[in-house]
Design a protein around this motif. Structure first.
Motif, PDB file in Angstrom:
ATOM      1  N   MET A   1      23.867  22.327  -7.621  1.00 15.38           N
ATOM      2  CA  MET A   1      23.702  21.072  -8.358  1.00 15.38           C
ATOM      3  C   MET A   1      23.040  21.358  -9.710  1.00 15.38           C
ATOM      4  SD  MET A   1      21.317  17.792  -7.338  1.00 15.38           S
ATOM      5  CE  MET A   1      22.026  17.683  -5.692  1.00 15.38           C
ATOM      6  N   PRO A   2      23.716  21.079 -10.824  1.00 20.36           N
ATOM      7  CA  PRO A   2      23.112  21.308 -12.135  1.00 20.36           C
ATOM      8  C   PRO A   2      21.855  20.459 -12.311  1.00 20.36           C
ATOM      9  CG  PRO A   2      25.481  20.922 -12.310  1.00 20.36           C
ATOM     10  CD  PRO A   2      25.096  20.585 -10.915  1.00 20.36           C
ATOM     11  N   ILE A   3      20.834  21.032 -12.928  1.00 23.96           N
ATOM     12  CA  ILE A   3      19.564  20.337 -13.130  1.00 23.96           C
ATOM     13  C   ILE A   3      19.498  19.855 -14.566  1.00 23.96           C
ATOM     14  CG2 ILE A   3      17.056  20.517 -13.011  1.00 23.96           C
ATOM     15  CD1 ILE A   3      17.393  22.823 -11.061  1.00 23.96           C
ATOM     16  N   ASN A   4      19.243  18.560 -14.760  1.00 21.32           N
ATOM     17  CA  ASN A   4      19.163  18.047 -16.121  1.00 21.32           C
ATOM     18  C   ASN A   4      17.861  18.488 -16.784  1.00 21.32           C
ATOM     19  OD1 ASN A   4      17.033  15.987 -15.620  1.00 21.32           O
ATOM     20  ND2 ASN A   4      18.622  14.979 -14.392  1.00 21.32           N
ATOM     21  N   GLU A   5      17.844  18.433 -18.096  1.00 24.58           N
ATOM     22  CA  GLU A   5      16.714  18.942 -18.877  1.00 24.58           C
ATOM     23  C   GLU A   5      15.431  18.157 -18.592  1.00 24.58           C
ATOM     24  OE1 GLU A   5      14.846  21.625 -21.458  1.00 24.58           O
ATOM     25  OE2 GLU A   5      16.800  21.666 -20.453  1.00 24.58           O
ATOM     26  N   ASP A   6      15.553  16.859 -18.374  1.00 21.41           N
ATOM     27  CA  ASP A   6      14.361  16.053 -18.096  1.00 21.41           C
ATOM     28  C   ASP A   6      13.669  16.507 -16.820  1.00 21.41           C
ATOM     29  OD1 ASP A   6      14.708  14.547 -20.362  1.00 21.41           O
ATOM     30  OD2 ASP A   6      15.669  12.856 -19.334  1.00 21.41           O
ATOM     31  N   ASP A   7      14.439  16.779 -15.778  1.00 23.28           N
ATOM     32  CA  ASP A   7      13.847  17.220 -14.520  1.00 23.28           C
ATOM     33  C   ASP A   7      13.279  18.634 -14.642  1.00 23.28           C
ATOM     34  OD1 ASP A   7      14.347  14.837 -13.340  1.00 23.28           O
ATOM     35  OD2 ASP A   7      15.976  15.519 -12.041  1.00 23.28           O
ATOM     36  N   ARG A   8      13.933  19.471 -15.423  1.00 20.76           N
ATOM     37  CA  ARG A   8      13.395  20.819 -15.659  1.00 20.76           C
ATOM     38  C   ARG A   8      12.021  20.744 -16.325  1.00 20.76           C
ATOM     39  NH1 ARG A   8      16.443  25.126 -14.666  1.00 20.76           N
ATOM     40  NH2 ARG A   8      18.720  24.955 -14.619  1.00 20.76           N
ATOM     41  N   ARG A   9      11.908  19.899 -17.337  1.00 17.23           N
ATOM     42  CA  ARG A   9      10.647  19.758 -18.048  1.00 17.23           C
ATOM     43  C   ARG A   9       9.577  19.138 -17.158  1.00 17.23           C
ATOM     44  NH1 ARG A   9      10.714  20.371 -23.536  1.00 17.23           N
ATOM     45  NH2 ARG A   9       8.909  19.000 -23.737  1.00 17.23           N
ATOM     46  N   LEU A  10       9.958  18.151 -16.370  1.00 19.36           N
ATOM     47  CA  LEU A  10       9.000  17.507 -15.471  1.00 19.36           C
ATOM     48  C   LEU A  10       8.488  18.494 -14.438  1.00 19.36           C
ATOM     49  CD1 LEU A  10       7.564  14.934 -14.513  1.00 19.36           C
ATOM     50  CD2 LEU A  10       9.602  14.415 -13.130  1.00 19.36           C
ATOM     51  N   PHE A  11       9.386  19.272 -13.875  1.00 23.85           N
ATOM     52  CA  PHE A  11       8.984  20.266 -12.884  1.00 23.85           C
ATOM     53  C   PHE A  11       8.055  21.299 -13.515  1.00 23.85           C
ATOM     54  CE2 PHE A  11       9.494  24.204 -10.481  1.00 23.85           C
ATOM     55  CZ  PHE A  11       9.279  23.761  -9.182  1.00 23.85           C
ATOM     56  N   LEU A  12       8.421  21.797 -14.677  1.00 23.83           N
ATOM     57  CA  LEU A  12       7.596  22.803 -15.351  1.00 23.83           C
ATOM     58  C   LEU A  12       6.206  22.260 -15.661  1.00 23.83           C
ATOM     59  CD1 LEU A  12       7.180  25.527 -16.754  1.00 23.83           C
ATOM     60  CD2 LEU A  12       8.264  24.544 -18.797  1.00 23.83           C
ATOM     61  N   LYS A  13       6.131  21.039 -16.221  1.00 27.30           N
ATOM     62  CA  LYS A  13       4.830  20.451 -16.548  1.00 27.30           C
ATOM     63  C   LYS A  13       3.961  20.295 -15.303  1.00 27.30           C
ATOM     64  CE  LYS A  13       6.269  16.776 -18.751  1.00 27.30           C
ATOM     65  NZ  LYS A  13       6.201  15.503 -19.515  1.00 27.30           N
ATOM     66  N   ASN A  14       4.581  19.903 -14.207  1.00 23.36           N
ATOM     67  CA  ASN A  14       3.810  19.683 -12.977  1.00 23.36           C
ATOM     68  C   ASN A  14       3.315  20.979 -12.356  1.00 23.36           C
ATOM     69  OD1 ASN A  14       3.980  16.892 -13.055  1.00 23.36           O
ATOM     70  ND2 ASN A  14       5.823  16.803 -11.784  1.00 23.36           N
ATOM     71  N   THR A  15       4.031  22.079 -12.589  1.00 21.30           N
ATOM     72  CA  THR A  15       3.618  23.343 -11.979  1.00 21.30           C
ATOM     73  C   THR A  15       2.523  24.049 -12.781  1.00 21.30           C
ATOM     74  OG1 THR A  15       5.353  24.580 -13.152  1.00 21.30           O
ATOM     75  CG2 THR A  15       5.881  23.782 -10.931  1.00 21.30           C
ATOM     76  N   LEU A  16       2.366  23.701 -14.049  1.00 24.53           N
ATOM     77  CA  LEU A  16       1.433  24.430 -14.904  1.00 24.53           C
ATOM     78  C   LEU A  16       0.022  24.415 -14.321  1.00 24.53           C
ATOM     79  CD1 LEU A  16       2.598  23.287 -18.460  1.00 24.53           C
ATOM     80  CD2 LEU A  16       3.026  25.487 -17.329  1.00 24.53           C
ATOM     81  N   GLY A  17      -0.523  25.606 -14.144  1.00 19.17           N
ATOM     82  CA  GLY A  17      -1.888  25.741 -13.670  1.00 19.17           C
ATOM     83  C   GLY A  17      -2.064  25.729 -12.170  1.00 19.17           C
TER      84      GLY A  17
END
Length: 280
Positions: A1-17
């Motif tokens: 399933m292709p991941i849209n850019e918004d979900d990629r950014r949301l996931f990345l922001k949530n994982t930081l730290g």
């Protein structure tokens, strides 16, 4: 399933730290785990109701939102390690386990001091509120029961009903372990985080209320074990965990039970911990 850019950014922001100090055993730094978790999160966000509820958490209380995402990561990794077939359903329960806190006043959730007895009782109602929210929205019994019972304990000491071990299904038992670890190892409004090796020691001390099967599996997932644990190494030797540096909890100081040799597990990982072999 292709991941849209918004979900990629949301996931990345949530994982930081979240994986500082090896809180997640370094899993977020491994591309295969990161990609798998990102895809799982994206699949959950495809459901409009789940996306809306998760955003409500973000809007209501940032700590609860961050903790919920952390529990999603930890519990999903553990379910994956255990090769569960219903990981997506369990992952949804993990992500929304504290949705009932949107019914708790912000003033209580964000209070900088330890809650009063009355505030604790109010906080405990979040399990029932969460159950009501999810059943009204048509979520499965598995997901709703995870939300309702994640503060129940195997010895009957939990809430809201003090249920016995026989009443607690595996997703609830798994969630209880990762929920406690996340709460201990993330800063809360009224309590500072403890380092991962201290958090796993505190969880080990809660075996009885927490299911030992999932405490053991969770520590093996992280590669972090409490001091005093007896483990089997990948060279087939058994050893005792003696100590560990806070910055490198996955490379502890051990003593070989046969030779009495004491050494730190090597950085090149030529010797690793295979499993925790203490009986509970």
């Amino acid at each position: 399933m292709p991941i849209n850019e918004d979900d990629r950014r949301l996931f990345l922001k949530n994982t930081l730290g979240l994986d500082h100090g090896y809180r997640l055993g370094g899993k977020l730094h491994q591309p295969s785990y990161y990609s798998w978790l990102e895809q799982l999160f994206h699949s959950l966000m495809q459901d409009d109701t789940t996306r809306r509820l998760f955003q409500q958490l973000a809007d209501w209380d940032r700590y609860t939102y961050r903790h919920s995402f952390d529990v999603f990561l930890l519990g999903s990794l553990l379910a994956h390690q255990l090769a569960w077939s219903n990981i997506r359903e369990v992952a949804c329960g993990l992500l929304l386990h504290d949705i009932g806190k949107t019914a708790i006043p912000r003033s209580v959730l964000t209070k900088q001091e330890t809650p009063t007895l009355a505030e604790w009782k109010l906080l405990q109602t979040h399990a029932r509120h969460g159950y009501d929210i999810l059943t009204t929205q048509g979520y499965s019994d598995t997901i709703a029961s995870m939300v309702y019972s994640h503060h129940e304990r195997s010895d009957g000491s939990g809430y809201p009903y003090g249920m016995s071990a026989s009443s607690l299904k595996d997703p609830i038992r798994l969630l209880a372990v990762v929920d406690v670890y996340s709460a201990l190892s993330l800063d809360r409004p009224y309590l500072s985080a403890v380092p991962p090796h201290q958090a796993v020691s505190m969880i080990r001390d809660e075996v009885g209320p927490l299911d030992p099967q999932y405490v053991r599996a969770f520590c093996e997932l992280l590669g972090i074990f409490p001091a005093g644990a007896t483990v089997q190494l990948t060279n087939d030797a058994s050893a005792i965990i003696l100590d560990m540096e806070e910055a490198l909890p996955t490379l502890p100081l051990v003593r070989d039970n046969q030779t009495n040799e004491t050494f730190y597990l090597p950085i090149d990982q030529t010797i690793q911990i295979h499993q925790w072999i203490d009986p509970f």
